[in-house]
Design an enzyme around this catalytic site. Sequence first.
Site, PDB file in Angstrom:
ATOM      1  N   GLU A 115     -30.981  45.993   5.286  1.00  0.00           N
ATOM      2  CA  GLU A 115     -32.223  46.105   6.151  1.00  0.00           C
ATOM      3  C   GLU A 115     -32.608  44.749   6.563  1.00  0.00           C
ATOM      4  O   GLU A 115     -32.595  43.765   5.718  1.00  0.00           O
ATOM      5  CB  GLU A 115     -33.157  46.778   5.417  1.00  0.00           C
ATOM      6  CG  GLU A 115     -34.524  47.014   6.040  1.00  0.00           C
ATOM      7  CD  GLU A 115     -35.664  47.900   5.151  1.00  0.00           C
ATOM      8  OE1 GLU A 115     -35.141  48.788   4.602  1.00  0.00           O
ATOM      9  OE2 GLU A 115     -36.779  47.718   5.132  1.00  0.00           O
ATOM     10  N   ASP A 117     -36.391  42.940   7.936  1.00  0.00           N
ATOM     11  CA  ASP A 117     -37.685  43.384   8.331  1.00  0.00           C
ATOM     12  C   ASP A 117     -38.527  42.362   8.858  1.00  0.00           C
ATOM     13  O   ASP A 117     -38.552  41.164   8.468  1.00  0.00           O
ATOM     14  CB  ASP A 117     -38.339  43.656   6.984  1.00  0.00           C
ATOM     15  CG  ASP A 117     -37.827  44.825   6.145  1.00  0.00           C
ATOM     16  OD1 ASP A 117     -37.389  45.831   6.836  1.00  0.00           O
ATOM     17  OD2 ASP A 117     -37.986  44.980   4.895  1.00  0.00           O
ATOM     18  N   GLU A 119     -42.757  42.723   9.105  1.00  0.00           N
ATOM     19  CA  GLU A 119     -43.662  43.590   8.672  1.00  0.00           C
ATOM     20  C   GLU A 119     -44.998  42.682   8.758  1.00  0.00           C
ATOM     21  O   GLU A 119     -45.157  41.788   8.349  1.00  0.00           O
ATOM     22  CB  GLU A 119     -43.539  43.762   7.134  1.00  0.00           C
ATOM     23  CG  GLU A 119     -42.585  44.847   6.822  1.00  0.00           C
ATOM     24  CD  GLU A 119     -42.471  45.501   5.392  1.00  0.00           C
ATOM     25  OE1 GLU A 119     -42.425  46.693   5.108  1.00  0.00           O
ATOM     26  OE2 GLU A 119     -42.499  44.581   4.622  1.00  0.00           O
TER      27      GLU A 119
END
Length: 300
Positions: A115, A117, A119
């Site tokens: 993953e 990310d 955010e």
Amino acid sequence: MKPESSSSSTFLSSPLKNIVTGFLFVYVLLCSLPVSLANNLKNFIDISWGDGRGQMFNNNELLLLSLDRSSGSGFQSKNEYLFGKVQMQIKLVSGNSAGTVTTFFLSSKGDYHDEIDFEFLGNTSGNPYTLHTNVFSEGIGNREMQFYLWFDPTADFHNYTIFWNHQHIVFYVDEIPIREFKNFQDKGVPFPQYQAMRLYSSLWDADNWATRGGLEKTDWSQAPFKAYYQNFCEDGCFWYNGYSSCTPNSNSWLWGNFDNDYAKKGQMKWAQDNYMIYNYCQDSKRFPQGFPLECYLNTS
């Protein structure tokens, strides 16, 4: 820190084991082509959850994700990638967004997933958003770096880019690199390179941790919270039925990095010197026995 809808389970094989030798049906859109070709988001994106809280407008050129007390919402790319570049213009939730999280990330499936990310952690009115970045490999993350932005991300659209090849991962904001995670797998640091990933985005409630560690709660009188997206662009090695659209000699970007691009290195140093507010490689309280190995290997 994602809704369950953003991941499930399976390992995929190495990109070098299954190279397409015949034809491969994929919808390829190069990010170097005019952005207007990507304006019809319905060609590239599926709204994946939210029971109508995710919508497209303006002939599918504008996408809205919304959050209320009952549910958030999210979308995902139609394509998967095994190395690639994905970017999108996003305008974040305005006003008092405390407790909300807007995400833009690549992820494979399963407990041992990879993953990458972005955010965006909401704030109380007048305070800056926190841009939280992380990298997972084989299900292990804990590689967080956080930034404030040098602009108001709620006032207008800004471009956010994930660049991922076999040498490194680079996070860009408005074409300025803010973070690089290098591939040190040969030295024992896991790196995402064997599992295809899909792009996901979501707007959801995380007031137990998102703003000041959960001290600031979501003010539901401000709902529905809304984030807007436009001009999606994808380029890379598209993954289709277990095969990659790339060959070892295709796409020069696949094999390049910016180690010798001193202008980009300078931009990244500027961003980190002035706007980085947390780096896991500097958190001795969290890692009293020593930092993760990559922190000692000239990674950023």
